[in-house]
Design a protein around this motif. Structure first.
Motif, PDB file in Angstrom:
ATOM      1  N   SER A  39       0.840  -1.209   0.000  1.00 22.29           N
ATOM      2  CA  SER A  39       0.000   0.000   0.000  1.00 22.29           C
ATOM      3  C   SER A  39       0.869   1.251   0.000  1.00 22.29           C
ATOM      4  O   SER A  39       0.504   2.273  -0.593  1.00 22.29           O
ATOM      5  CB  SER A  39      -0.945  -0.004   1.203  1.00 22.29           C
ATOM      6  N   GLY A  40       2.028   1.186   0.651  1.00 19.58           N
ATOM      7  CA  GLY A  40       2.946   2.317   0.643  1.00 19.58           C
ATOM      8  C   GLY A  40       3.531   2.567  -0.727  1.00 19.58           C
ATOM      9  O   GLY A  40       3.703   3.716  -1.151  1.00 19.58           O
ATOM     10  N   PHE A  41       3.826   1.475  -1.449  1.00 19.28           N
ATOM     11  CA  PHE A  41       4.392   1.601  -2.796  1.00 19.28           C
ATOM     12  C   PHE A  41       3.438   2.344  -3.730  1.00 19.28           C
ATOM     13  O   PHE A  41       3.809   3.315  -4.375  1.00 19.28           O
ATOM     14  CB  PHE A  41       4.725   0.220  -3.359  1.00 19.28           C
ATOM     15  N   VAL A  42       2.189   1.900  -3.792  1.00 16.51           N
ATOM     16  CA  VAL A  42       1.230   2.586  -4.666  1.00 16.51           C
ATOM     17  C   VAL A  42       0.843   3.941  -4.075  1.00 16.51           C
ATOM     18  O   VAL A  42       0.472   4.870  -4.803  1.00 16.51           O
ATOM     19  CB  VAL A  42      -0.034   1.726  -4.919  1.00 16.51           C
ATOM     20  N   GLY A  43       0.955   4.071  -2.738  1.00 12.61           N
ATOM     21  CA  GLY A  43       0.661   5.340  -2.090  1.00 12.61           C
ATOM     22  C   GLY A  43       1.632   6.445  -2.488  1.00 12.61           C
ATOM     23  O   GLY A  43       1.295   7.631  -2.393  1.00 12.61           O
ATOM     24  N   MET A  44       2.816   6.078  -2.942  1.00 13.06           N
ATOM     25  CA  MET A  44       3.773   7.079  -3.401  1.00 13.06           C
ATOM     26  C   MET A  44       3.221   7.822  -4.621  1.00 13.06           C
ATOM     27  O   MET A  44       3.393   9.032  -4.757  1.00 13.06           O
ATOM     28  CB  MET A  44       5.115   6.425  -3.733  1.00 13.06           C
ATOM     29  N   ALA A  45       2.549   7.098  -5.515  1.00 17.24           N
ATOM     30  CA  ALA A  45       1.937   7.740  -6.682  1.00 17.24           C
ATOM     31  C   ALA A  45       0.780   8.646  -6.253  1.00 17.24           C
ATOM     32  O   ALA A  45       0.577   9.724  -6.813  1.00 17.24           O
ATOM     33  CB  ALA A  45       1.450   6.685  -7.671  1.00 17.24           C
ATOM     34  N   THR A  46       0.021   8.189  -5.261  1.00 14.44           N
ATOM     35  CA  THR A  46      -1.078   9.010  -4.732  1.00 14.44           C
ATOM     36  C   THR A  46      -0.543  10.296  -4.134  1.00 14.44           C
ATOM     37  O   THR A  46      -1.072  11.390  -4.380  1.00 14.44           O
ATOM     38  CB  THR A  46      -1.864   8.229  -3.664  1.00 14.44           C
ATOM     39  N   LYS A  47       0.513  10.177  -3.344  1.00 15.01           N
ATOM     40  CA  LYS A  47       1.099  11.364  -2.706  1.00 15.01           C
ATOM     41  C   LYS A  47       1.637  12.333  -3.758  1.00 15.01           C
ATOM     42  O   LYS A  47       1.515  13.561  -3.612  1.00 15.01           O
ATOM     43  CB  LYS A  47       2.219  10.937  -1.754  1.00 15.01           C
ATOM     44  N   TYR A  48       2.221  11.793  -4.819  1.00 13.40           N
ATOM     45  CA  TYR A  48       2.727  12.614  -5.917  1.00 13.40           C
ATOM     46  C   TYR A  48       1.585  13.419  -6.542  1.00 13.40           C
ATOM     47  O   TYR A  48       1.704  14.634  -6.754  1.00 13.40           O
ATOM     48  CB  TYR A  48       3.377  11.715  -6.968  1.00 13.40           C
ATOM     49  N   ALA A  49       0.477  12.744  -6.833  1.00 12.83           N
ATOM     50  CA  ALA A  49      -0.669  13.403  -7.467  1.00 12.83           C
ATOM     51  C   ALA A  49      -1.264  14.475  -6.552  1.00 12.83           C
ATOM     52  O   ALA A  49      -1.639  15.566  -7.014  1.00 12.83           O
ATOM     53  CB  ALA A  49      -1.731  12.365  -7.827  1.00 12.83           C
TER      54      ALA A  49
ATOM     55  N   ALA B 288       0.732  20.982   3.200  1.00 13.73           N
ATOM     56  CA  ALA B 288       2.104  21.436   3.437  1.00 13.73           C
ATOM     57  C   ALA B 288       2.853  21.593   2.127  1.00 13.73           C
ATOM     58  O   ALA B 288       3.628  22.543   1.946  1.00 13.73           O
ATOM     59  CB  ALA B 288       2.832  20.444   4.343  1.00 13.73           C
ATOM     60  N   ALA B 289       2.628  20.683   1.192  1.00 16.45           N
ATOM     61  CA  ALA B 289       3.311  20.746  -0.111  1.00 16.45           C
ATOM     62  C   ALA B 289       3.003  22.052  -0.831  1.00 16.45           C
ATOM     63  O   ALA B 289       3.862  22.627  -1.512  1.00 16.45           O
ATOM     64  CB  ALA B 289       2.897  19.558  -0.973  1.00 16.45           C
ATOM     65  N   ALA B 290       1.766  22.539  -0.677  1.00 15.95           N
ATOM     66  CA  ALA B 290       1.351  23.765  -1.365  1.00 15.95           C
ATOM     67  C   ALA B 290       2.153  24.983  -0.910  1.00 15.95           C
ATOM     68  O   ALA B 290       2.281  25.961  -1.652  1.00 15.95           O
ATOM     69  CB  ALA B 290      -0.139  24.010  -1.138  1.00 15.95           C
ATOM     70  N   ALA B 291       2.700  24.924   0.305  1.00 15.97           N
ATOM     71  CA  ALA B 291       3.435  26.074   0.846  1.00 15.97           C
ATOM     72  C   ALA B 291       4.886  26.124   0.386  1.00 15.97           C
ATOM     73  O   ALA B 291       5.603  27.088   0.673  1.00 15.97           O
ATOM     74  CB  ALA B 291       3.391  26.040   2.378  1.00 15.97           C
ATOM     75  N   ALA B 292       5.341  25.119  -0.351  1.00 16.85           N
ATOM     76  CA  ALA B 292       6.746  25.034  -0.747  1.00 16.85           C
ATOM     77  C   ALA B 292       7.104  26.071  -1.807  1.00 16.85           C
ATOM     78  O   ALA B 292       6.319  26.374  -2.701  1.00 16.85           O
ATOM     79  CB  ALA B 292       7.052  23.634  -1.275  1.00 16.85           C
ATOM     80  N   LYS B 293       8.314  26.599  -1.711  1.00 15.78           N
ATOM     81  CA  LYS B 293       8.838  27.491  -2.744  1.00 15.78           C
ATOM     82  C   LYS B 293       9.250  26.641  -3.945  1.00 15.78           C
ATOM     83  O   LYS B 293      10.206  25.871  -3.858  1.00 15.78           O
ATOM     84  CB  LYS B 293      10.045  28.270  -2.214  1.00 15.78           C
ATOM     85  N   THR B 294       8.537  26.778  -5.024  1.00 17.48           N
ATOM     86  CA  THR B 294       8.842  25.960  -6.196  1.00 17.48           C
ATOM     87  C   THR B 294       8.341  26.645  -7.451  1.00 17.48           C
ATOM     88  O   THR B 294       7.416  27.462  -7.409  1.00 17.48           O
ATOM     89  CB  THR B 294       8.212  24.562  -6.066  1.00 17.48           C
ATOM     90  N   ASP B 295       8.981  26.335  -8.578  1.00 16.50           N
ATOM     91  CA  ASP B 295       8.590  26.935  -9.843  1.00 16.50           C
ATOM     92  C   ASP B 295       7.657  26.040 -10.651  1.00 16.50           C
ATOM     93  O   ASP B 295       6.900  26.522 -11.488  1.00 16.50           O
ATOM     94  CB  ASP B 295       9.829  27.273 -10.678  1.00 16.50           C
ATOM     95  N   PHE B 296       7.710  24.731 -10.396  1.00 15.91           N
ATOM     96  CA  PHE B 296       6.849  23.792 -11.104  1.00 15.91           C
ATOM     97  C   PHE B 296       6.170  22.861 -10.098  1.00 15.91           C
ATOM     98  O   PHE B 296       6.831  22.360  -9.179  1.00 15.91           O
ATOM     99  CB  PHE B 296       7.660  22.942 -12.096  1.00 15.91           C
ATOM    100  N   PRO B 297       4.875  22.595 -10.270  1.00 16.13           N
ATOM    101  CA  PRO B 297       4.195  21.643  -9.389  1.00 16.13           C
ATOM    102  C   PRO B 297       4.880  20.283  -9.364  1.00 16.13           C
ATOM    103  O   PRO B 297       4.967  19.644  -8.306  1.00 16.13           O
ATOM    104  CB  PRO B 297       2.790  21.544 -10.003  1.00 16.13           C
ATOM    105  N   GLY B 298       5.386  19.844 -10.511  1.00 11.63           N
ATOM    106  CA  GLY B 298       6.023  18.535 -10.584  1.00 11.63           C
ATOM    107  C   GLY B 298       7.264  18.409  -9.736  1.00 11.63           C
ATOM    108  O   GLY B 298       7.597  17.324  -9.259  1.00 11.63           O
ATOM    109  N   ARG B 299       7.960  19.514  -9.538  1.00 13.06           N
ATOM    110  CA  ARG B 299       9.191  19.463  -8.737  1.00 13.06           C
ATOM    111  C   ARG B 299       8.874  19.145  -7.284  1.00 13.06           C
ATOM    112  O   ARG B 299       9.476  18.254  -6.675  1.00 13.06           O
ATOM    113  CB  ARG B 299       9.935  20.797  -8.847  1.00 13.06           C
ATOM    114  N   GLN B 300       7.923  19.860  -6.697  1.00 15.78           N
ATOM    115  CA  GLN B 300       7.535  19.583  -5.319  1.00 15.78           C
ATOM    116  C   GLN B 300       6.846  18.228  -5.196  1.00 15.78           C
ATOM    117  O   GLN B 300       6.965  17.547  -4.176  1.00 15.78           O
ATOM    118  CB  GLN B 300       6.623  20.685  -4.781  1.00 15.78           C
ATOM    119  N   ALA B 301       6.105  17.816  -6.221  1.00 15.55           N
ATOM    120  CA  ALA B 301       5.411  16.532  -6.174  1.00 15.55           C
ATOM    121  C   ALA B 301       6.396  15.373  -6.029  1.00 15.55           C
ATOM    122  O   ALA B 301       6.144  14.417  -5.291  1.00 15.55           O
ATOM    123  CB  ALA B 301       4.558  16.344  -7.430  1.00 15.55           C
ATOM    124  N   LEU B 302       7.529  15.459  -6.724  1.00 21.77           N
ATOM    125  CA  LEU B 302       8.543  14.413  -6.610  1.00 21.77           C
ATOM    126  C   LEU B 302       9.129  14.385  -5.201  1.00 21.77           C
ATOM    127  O   LEU B 302       9.420  13.314  -4.656  1.00 21.77           O
ATOM    128  CB  LEU B 302       9.655  14.629  -7.646  1.00 21.77           C
TER     129      LEU B 302
END
Length: 453
Positions: free
Chosen positions: A106-116, A285-299
């Motif tokens: 569940s953690g393995f597939v949860g990584m994709a969920t967390k990314y999204a 919490a991810a939304a508060a990150a300083k980042t230029d692309f959503p994909g960068r923080q998602a990773l």
């Protein structure tokens, strides 16, 4: 009161029934396939973005209040908690050693969920009236899915759940652990908890990010380091423990005797409780990150599940199975303490107790931010200070009380309810996740070409 607790317990079992667990895991599987197993192909990039310092991008391209690393630590602060010690022990007792395997899956597939979750949180975040970044499921449900009522439901559930599973239950665990191991009066712990919690959270997300960015890495390394010492010193027991886990999961006896169902139920449920993939909390919490692309923080956010479930929970699970104490009638934190003490002596119990204190306190800090952001979405800036004050009071009261069954049951129900609108958003906005992923891949190719040149 007993009747109310019984009714809430039944409601909790209904909310956290097979349908929700199937939805949580099913969403993870769907996103894993649609994103081309991104948790494997881009894990190295995520770890590099999170932990290797690099030159800052031009500030005009970066929005946010805290760094990638601080956003990850804030999310880890909220997730690496009692679930990593108490939850794993409970899963093994109720579902057998095979529950750990299902926790991993569940953690393995949860990584994709967390990314999204993270990619949508950053894409649809806004700047609030105080000039701070606000984001999370409520915003991508409103602005992405165009269903504000779903965003309001999520925010309501999250703002209530924070007082229980993210606060009172955690400080109560701290108080009981210190009282049992060091005879510290629960009232003293309660007063101290209110003081140190107020000191940090009244400063807002920047203050929380700085504090957890300092002590969360050391907290995790100390616990994991102790567990690794046990594994290395008893390396000959590791293959047997792994064999026990997998055989109790996939053997004919396990399948025929119903053990497989128990392992799946408790492994998946406790795994989700630990890493929160799909619940919708961490993307705030991810939304508060300083980042230029959503994909960068998602990773970066994706690595949170790796650290929480595939590393910290694994240390606990292997130690418990190797020690064999789970067959002695112990459960919860007592089982984890006994397992560490079995290999390290009295110091093992102390390590678990101290780790529990820091794990639980970090959860209090992380969930305060989740709760206040959700309350802000519903009622605006005027609710921030009252919410923080009430949160501080609950932290103290939770530490002083001896019966938290009602608070636990209420938070348990609302915590499960959070996941439903969030998962709806992830499924229907998966096309946006794929598009943003492709956009960031193009940016990475440009960055690679420029670095080579």
């Amino acid at each position: 009161m007993n009747q109310i607790e019984s009714w809430l317990a039944s409601l909790s079992n209904l909310v956290w029934g097979p349908h929700l667990l199937i939805l949580l895991v099913g969403t993870g599987v769907f996103l894993t396939i649609r994103l081309g197993f991104i948790q494997v192909t881009r894990l190295g990039v995520g770890l590099k973005e999170a932990f290797i310092p690099k030159n800052e991008k031009p500030k005009k391209k970066q929005r946010g209040d805290i760094s990638h690393f601080q956003a990850l630590m804030t999310a880890l602060a909220a997730t690496v908690g009692t679930g990593n010690m108490v939850g794993v022990a409970t899963a093994i007792v109720l579902g057998g050693p095979g529950a750990v395997v299902w926790m991993w899956l569940s953690g393995f597939v949860g990584m994709a969920t967390k990314y999204a979750e993270a990619i949508l949180a950053v894409k649809y975040r806004v700047v609030d009236e105080r000039g701070e970044i606000a984001g999370g499921p409520m915003y991508y449900l409103e602005h992405g899915l165009k269903k504000k009522w779903l965003g309001m439901l999520f925010a309501l559930f999250a703002s209530v759940a924070a007082f229980g599973i993210g606060n009172g239950v955690q400080t109560n665990s701290i108080s009981l652990a210190l009282n049992n191991s060091f005879d510290v009066p629960m009232v003293v712990t309660g007063v101290v908890m209110m003081a140190v919690t107020a000191f940090v959270i009244l400063g807002g997300v920047k203050s929380i990010g700085k504090v957890v960015g300092i002590f969360v890495p050391f907290m995790i390394l100390a616990y994991v380091g102790s567990g690794l010492v046990i594994l290395i010193m008893n390396l000959e027991l590791v293959p047997g423990a792994l064999s026990t886990m997998f055989s109790s999961t996939f053997s004919a006896e396990a399948i025929g005797g119903g053990a497989l169902g128990a392992a799946i139920r408790y492994g998946v449920a406790r795994g989700v409780f630990s890493n929160e993939a799909g619940l919708g909390s961490a993307p705030i919490a991810a939304a508060a990150a300083k980042t230029d692309f959503p994909g960068r923080q998602a990773l970066v956010s994706m690595t949170q599940v790796l650290i929480d479930t595939l590393i910290v929970c694994s240390i606990t699970g292997l130690t418990i199975v190797m020690g064999g104490q789970y067959t002695e009638g112990l459960e919860g934190i007592a089982l984890t303490q006994a397992s560490f003490a079995y290999f390290l002596g009295p110091i093992g119990e102390i390590i678990v107790t101290v780790s529990l204190v820091f794990f639980a306190y970090s959860t209090v800090l992380g969930w305060c931010y989740y709760g206040e952001r959700s309350a802000y979405y519903l009622l605006g800036e005027k609710v921030i200070v009252p919410y923080r004050v009430l949160y501080i009071l609950v932290a103290g009261l939770g530490a002083m009380t001896t019966n938290l069954n009602l608070i636990w049951s209420i938070s348990d129900v609302f915590n499960g309810l959070m996941a439903i609108p969030n998962l709806i958003g992830l499924l229907f906005l998966s096309g946006v996740v794929v598009a943003e992923t492709k956009r960031f891949e193009l940016e990475r190719k440009k960055e690679t070409a420029q670095s080579v040149a």
